[in-house]
Design an enzyme around this catalytic site. Structure first.
Site, PDB file in Angstrom:
ATOM      1  N   GLY A 145       1.886   3.047   2.281  1.00 42.09           N
ATOM      2  CA  GLY A 145       2.793   3.204   3.571  1.00 42.09           C
ATOM      3  C   GLY A 145       4.206   2.599   3.005  1.00 42.09           C
ATOM      4  N   HIS A 146       4.024   1.423   2.344  1.00 40.59           N
ATOM      5  CA  HIS A 146       5.082   0.664   1.700  1.00 40.59           C
ATOM      6  C   HIS A 146       6.002   1.818   0.716  1.00 40.59           C
ATOM      7  CE1 HIS A 146       2.753  -3.001   2.854  1.00 40.59           C
ATOM      8  NE2 HIS A 146       3.831  -3.245   3.523  1.00 40.59           N
ATOM      9  N   HIS A 177       0.893  -1.127  -0.129  1.00 39.19           N
ATOM     10  CA  HIS A 177      -0.096   0.077   0.188  1.00 39.19           C
ATOM     11  C   HIS A 177       1.085   1.268   0.013  1.00 39.19           C
ATOM     12  CE1 HIS A 177       1.040   0.213   4.238  1.00 39.19           C
ATOM     13  NE2 HIS A 177       0.433  -1.160   4.575  1.00 39.19           N
ATOM     14  N   GLN A 221       6.928 -16.317  11.427  1.00 34.21           N
ATOM     15  CA  GLN A 221       6.552 -15.207  12.406  1.00 34.21           C
ATOM     16  C   GLN A 221       4.971 -15.192  12.505  1.00 34.21           C
ATOM     17  OE1 GLN A 221       7.841 -11.935   9.657  1.00 34.21           O
ATOM     18  NE2 GLN A 221       6.271 -10.689  10.201  1.00 34.21           N
TER      19      GLN A 221
END
Ligand code: PAF
Length: 281
Positions: free
Chosen positions: A32-33, A30, A57
């Site tokens: 943000g990346h 998105h 994880q």
């Protein structure tokens, strides 16, 4: 932009590069990346973005199987964002044999999100160290939304003498304040309308701290406010930015962190706050 999926391909792609900036991701990218990619481009002419949904994880009842995998769309976005290399290995490329050696993260990894996701940060630290070795970046960029992750990776790089500078990217938010996250895609319309409340509550907590309210009272009020709107709260916690432990007298740089569930979606967020030296803790 080169797209490589195996170790020899990565080696060839990086052979002539002097300084590399790495942006590790799990894909489903998105804005943000893409902001992290922009930050990386400011540090180095060669930006490598890794895309790998890291099984180590995820807990047994978490969303590993359903985590969105959108490689073609991700690559198109990264091409436009000016990335140089996408490293998108399969699980067998990154873990050719069952992984028996792990990074032991610092004790704080068992607190906050780690208390609810046992082994999560061990898995994060292990894959990130492997990526550091494979890519050999001079810079590596991580978002501040995953505040505890950033803290643990910084500690790992410093204490294991990894020659990489960790660069922190500010959290990008939707117009209503919701921190951008791949997991926001899990939210139904009613949940999506409710989701910005996490950030609102954390901001109110930060304001209460600056007004001198005690940490324990701030945490309790934050939790109660979310619960009263139907959230299932893992934690609302006030911590020292320097240690991520509960603040002690004299700590002035604090962070309020929260993790809470809306239906089947777990959201996390945080707000940094500076308080006066004489504020009551
Ligand atoms: O933040 C993430 O997307 C992941 O935890 C990371 C750092 C790529 C490791 O798998």
């Amino acid at each position: 932009m080169l797209i490589v999926a195996d170790r020899p391909g990565l080696k060839r792609a990086l052979a002539a590069r002097e300084e590399v900036a790495l942006v590790p991701t799990m894909g489903n990218l998105h804005d943000g990346h893409l902001k992290l990619v922009e930050l990386a481009r400011g540090r180095s002419a060669c930006v490598v973005v890794s895309i790998f949904v890291n099984p180590l994880q995820f807990g047994p009842s978490e969303d590993l199987a359903t985590y969105p995998r959108t490689l073609a769309e991700d690559c198109a976005k990264l091409e436009r964002a000016g990335a140089s290399v996408v490293f998108a290995p399969s699980e067998t490329v990154l873990y050719p044999r069952p992984q028996r050696v792990f990074v032991e993260p610092p004790p704080i990894a068992g607190d906050l999100c780690g208390a609810f996701r046992p082994g999560h940060f061990r898995g994060v630290a292990t894959v990130v160290l492997k990526l550091f070795h494979l890519v050999g970046p001079r810079f590596a960029v991580f978002g501040k939304k995953d505040y505890q992750q950033l803290f643990i990776i910084r500690a790992m790089a410093e204490q294991l003498d990894v020659p990489v500078e960790i660069v922190a990217g500010e959290t990008l938010r939707a117009a209503d304040g919701l921190a951008l996250s791949s997991r926001n895609g899990y939210l139904g319309p009613v949940e999506r309308a409710q989701a910005p409340r996490l950030y609102q509550v954390l901001r109110e907590c930060a304001q209460a701290l600056t007004a001198g309210t005690r940490c324990a009272d701030v945490e309790q009020a934050g939790r109660a406010r979310l619960e009263s709107h139907g959230w299932r709260v893992d934690y609302v916690a006030v911590r020292s930015q320097a240690t991520l432990s509960p603040p002690v007298r004299g700590d002035t740089a604090l962070v309020v962190l929260g993790a809470a569930w809306l239906g089947r979606t777990r959201l996390i967020d945080n707000v940094e706050v500076l308080i006066g030296e004489d504020s009551g803790l």
